[in-house]
Design an enzyme around this catalytic site. Structure first.
Site, PDB file in Angstrom:
ATOM      1  N   CYS A 133      -9.669  -8.592  -0.152  1.00  0.00           N
ATOM      2  CA  CYS A 133     -10.945  -7.853  -0.206  1.00  0.00           C
ATOM      3  C   CYS A 133     -10.948  -7.052  -1.496  1.00  0.00           C
ATOM      4  CB  CYS A 133     -11.115  -6.972   1.029  1.00  0.00           C
ATOM      5  SG  CYS A 133      -9.799  -5.760   1.291  1.00  0.00           S
ATOM      6  N   GLY A 134     -11.449  -5.822  -1.455  1.00  0.00           N
ATOM      7  CA  GLY A 134     -11.443  -4.986  -2.646  1.00  0.00           C
ATOM      8  C   GLY A 134     -10.126  -4.266  -2.845  1.00  0.00           C
TER       9      GLY A 134
END
Length: 386
Positions: free
Chosen positions: A236-237
């Site tokens: 993800c981030g």
């Protein structure tokens, strides 16, 4: 007299938690990210604040929410009064967001009696259950034991191999816009992009009205991106919402799952990537490119000019942009700048700041030669009319 309870699922409802709230071995954790202790804030009664950022992350790591050591995790979990026979329910104030990271951390350290509260604090309040003001835990230190489990967390070298050799399905939980480079990364200076050979499954696709979808709907969602026999790495981030995918995958019956700890923040920083699409450049990348372009007008970027640029942008941004600039012809450089400027209305709103940066950098070595002046005037004409 309350009794001890056990868990049969990695997710529980607010109704279940309310019904079992007086169990002897129940520990409720508030795993809200970016939260600080504040006695004016509401929480679920008896909740203990699980401080991901400061207590349960390796704060010496340059990347956010980095995986802690066994010793650190055990010490901090015990400080929250967690025991070997505890049953943990974790929530956050967004619904299901950072709570999944807490759930996954416990599993990575060999603890299985942990579940995420479906819908989190918003669902608890919506059900009109009692709340309490936030308070520090001052109870007895627990006897929790952490035992690192191999394979739960993946790191940069692991992802390099998995991406290159296609040994795993890499599934990215970021939004489609971020994955497809049509919207910028929220972290300032972080380039847009994707891990090679990864696919996108936004974590929000697993949710409906803040609640995790049914097991049947989750299974349908995962069926579109992976088989149950696949080896899967979720990214993800910064390693938070990847754990939401891990939660949904486990409920759907997937076994060979893991999470990339550093996720795109680490990958996008440590790899240069492809900067040939100026429309995907961050503002810092554009600023660095323009300053490098001007400083090379006389074919000699001085040390003081370099230092000025490094004072304005991160060193990783500088390296990434320098690598791209050296590949581009003079014509390509101008076209890149024009295209990138069109993407960022920020500069159109206040070009004066940009021109000031250019001049300050050009004067950094005490000289503002004819070539730099010509390039400056050319850029000023292009940017104002572009």
């Amino acid at each position: 007299m309350s009794s001890k309870i056990t868990l049969t699922s990695p997710i529980v409802s607010v109704e279940w938690l309310h019904e079992h709230s007086h169990a002897n071995n129940l520990v409720i954790l508030d795993g809200t990210i970016n939260k600080v202790f504040d006695i004016t804030l509401e929480q679920i009664p008896k909740a203990r604040f699980f401080d991901i950022k400061k207590k349960f992350s390796d704060t010496s790591n340059p990347f956010p929410s980095a995986f802690p050591s066994v010793e650190q995790f055990q010490k901090e979990a015990r400080a929250l009064g967690i025991n070997k026979d505890s049953v943990i329910v974790v929530y956050d104030d967004k619904g299901i967001y950072s709570s999944a990271r807490v759930w996954w951390l416990f599993k990575a350290f060999g603890f299985q009696n942990v579940a995420v509260l479906n819908g989190g604090f918003p669902a608890w309040k919506k059900a009109n259950y009692n709340t309490a003001l936030m308070q520090n835990f001052d109870g007895v230190v627990g006897d929790f034991e952490a035992h690192l489990q191999p394979g739960y967390m993946q790191f940069f070298d692991d992802i390099q191999k998995a991406s290159k050799n296609k040994t795993h399905n890499i599934i990215d939980a970021r939004s489609a816009g971020r994955f497809n480079c049509t919207e910028p990364e929220p972290r300032e200076g972080l380039r847009m992009g994707t891990i090679p050979n990864s696919v996108n499954l936004p974590y929000t696709d697993l949710l409906e009205n803040g609640l995790l979808k049914s097991k049947k709907d989750l299974a349908k969602t995962f069926y579109m991106v992976a088989n149950k026999s696949d080896n899967i790495i979720f990214s993800c981030g910064s390693g938070l919402t990847a754990c939401v995918l891990a939660l949904g995958a486990e409920i759907s019956g997937y076994k060979n799952i893991s999470v990339y700890d550093g996720s795109w923040t680490e990958w996008g920083t440590l790899t240069t990537g492809d900067m040939k699409m100026p429309s995907t450049w961050t503002k810092d990348e554009l600023l660095a490119y323009i300053l490098i372009y001007v400083s090379n007008a006389d074919l000699n970027q001085s040390r003081t000019e370099t230092q000025y640029i490094l004072n304005r942008v991160d060193k990783n941004v500088y390296k990434r942009v320098t690598d791209q600039f050296e590949k581009d012809s003079d014509y390509q450089s101008i076209q890149n700048i024009i295209e990138a400027v069109k993407t960022h209305d920020y500069y159109r709103n206040d070009l004066a700041d940009l021109f000031a940066d250019i001049k300050l950098m050009a004067f950094a070595d005490g000289e503002y030669d004819v070539m730099e002046q010509m390039v400056y005037m050319q850029l000023k004409k292009i940017l104002k009319n572009g």
